[in-house]
Design a protein around this motif. Structure first.
Motif, short mmCIF file in Angstrom:
data_model
loop_
_atom_site.label_atom_id
_atom_site.label_comp_id
_atom_site.label_asym_id
_atom_site.label_seq_id
_atom_site.Cartn_x
_atom_site.Cartn_y
_atom_site.Cartn_z
N ILE A 99 16.82 102.05 58.17
CA ILE A 99 17.54 100.81 57.84
C ILE A 99 18.49 100.35 58.93
O ILE A 99 19.52 101.03 58.81
CB ILE A 99 18.12 100.68 56.26
CG1 ILE A 99 16.82 100.98 55.29
CG2 ILE A 99 18.73 99.41 56.06
CD1 ILE A 99 17.48 101.30 53.98
N GLY A 100 18.33 99.61 59.89
CA GLY A 100 19.18 99.32 60.73
C GLY A 100 18.51 99.42 62.17
O GLY A 100 18.34 100.58 62.59
N ARG A 101 18.51 98.41 62.84
CA ARG A 101 17.63 98.35 64.22
C ARG A 101 18.44 99.09 65.33
O ARG A 101 17.84 99.91 66.20
CB ARG A 101 17.32 97.03 64.61
CG ARG A 101 16.13 96.55 63.95
CD ARG A 101 15.52 95.26 64.48
NE ARG A 101 16.65 94.18 64.08
CZ ARG A 101 16.35 93.47 63.03
NH1 ARG A 101 15.60 93.60 62.24
NH2 ARG A 101 17.41 92.30 62.86
N LYS A 102 19.79 99.18 65.09
CA LYS A 102 20.55 99.75 66.13
C LYS A 102 20.33 101.33 66.10
O LYS A 102 20.07 102.20 67.24
CB LYS A 102 21.97 99.48 66.13
CG LYS A 102 22.52 97.94 66.59
CD LYS A 102 22.22 97.91 68.00
CE LYS A 102 22.49 96.51 68.52
NZ LYS A 102 22.23 96.42 69.82
N ALA A 103 20.35 102.06 64.75
CA ALA A 103 19.93 103.40 64.72
C ALA A 103 18.76 103.84 65.36
O ALA A 103 18.45 104.94 65.69
CB ALA A 103 20.52 103.87 63.45
#
Length: 285
Positions: A114-118
């Motif tokens: 959940i979270g594109r950066k990670a």
């Protein structure tokens, strides 16, 4: 030494950036107040849910239930909660570091992200993305948490994965956010819980333990997961507010330094012109 034109151009660029960081700080501050209030209101429920369920299971003896037994698979699911946007200091990189330093090898890890950066960072490091639910973090709901937990639990009961972990940022207060890795299943107990359980009679289930745990464990997991989502949103906005505040302060220092350099360059230019005029006047006379 840089020319006055170069200094002026750079100063203008930094002032424009400072206006952006100020605006982002204000937006993050407003979002933080809402997210902080939500996290503080929901936190007691999820803490008591965790304490109640672990205490109950500790006093249940050796139950033979799929949710309570480690699977034969070496694969481990890590539900990882980060952000879709950057400019939040070390918020996303801390979560990535938490996963990579967890002791779980990338070959055994299955990431439910959940979270594109990670996601981008972990993919570059060779981690397998089993599911992508990045849109959930924009406005997490209990129903979203329930749907994701149902998918992960299905993989657990089918034997596809043997353990389930949750990686998120625990919101302590506005300036303190702690990356946390929690093992959800199989449930583990510390020595204090086991000693306390030994002094009580065993837990009784009605109608039977299998039906009861089929209802309790998904509720337990969903509650903890939703609580983590709420805390992660508050932590993200707190981290971004701090980052933008630091960026604004740094910009102010750079502007002051460039103003001083510009004044010195301007003074030097005026002094040079006066010297040339005086030298020219002396030559004529």
């Amino acid at each position: 030494m840089a020319s006055m034109r170069d200094i002026k151009r750079r100063k203008g660029s930094i002032q424009s950036t400072q206006q952006i960081t100020k605006a982002m700080k204000l937006v993050s501050t407003v979002k933080l107040q809402k997210a902080k209030s939500r996290a503080e209101q929901s936190n007691p429920y999820f803490n008591y849910m965790y304490q109640t369920v672990t205490s109950m299971l500790a006093r249940s003896g050796n139950l033979n239930h799929p949710y309570l037994q480690a699977g034969s698979s070496q694969k481990k699911a890590i539900i990882t909660i980060a952000s879709n946007r950057g400019l939040a200091g070390g918020y996303n990189s801390n979560i990535v570091k938490l996963v990579t330093d967890s002791g779980i090898s990338k070959e055994d890890a299955q990431i439910y992200i959940i979270g594109r950066k990670a996601k981008d960072s972990l993919q570059r490091k060779g981690y397998e993305m089993k599911g992508d639910f990045s849109d959930v973090i924009e406005g997490p709901t209990y129903e979203d948490a329930s749907a994701i937990c149902k998918e992960v639990l299905a993989a657990f009961t089918s034997g596809e994965i043997g353990e389930i972990y949750l990686a998120y940022t625990h919101f302590k207060n506005t300036v303190s956010h702690e990356p946390t890795l929690m093992k959800l299943l199989p449930v583990e107990f510390d020595e204090a819980e086991l000693k306390e359980a030994d002094s009580h009679v065993l837990m009784n289930y009605e109608p039977n333990e299998e039906e009861a745990l089929d209802l309790i464990i998904p509720k337990y997991m969903t509650s903890l997961f939703y609580g983590a989502l709420v805390e992660a949103v508050a932590s993200e906005n707190g981290a971004r507010m701090q980052a933008m505040d630091s960026a604004t302060s740094n910009a102010e220092e750079m502007i002051s330094d460039l103003t001083l350099k510009y004044n010195r360059a301007r003074q030097g230019s005026i002094t040079q012109e006066l010297t040339e005029i005086i030298a020219g006047a002396e030559a004529i006379s």
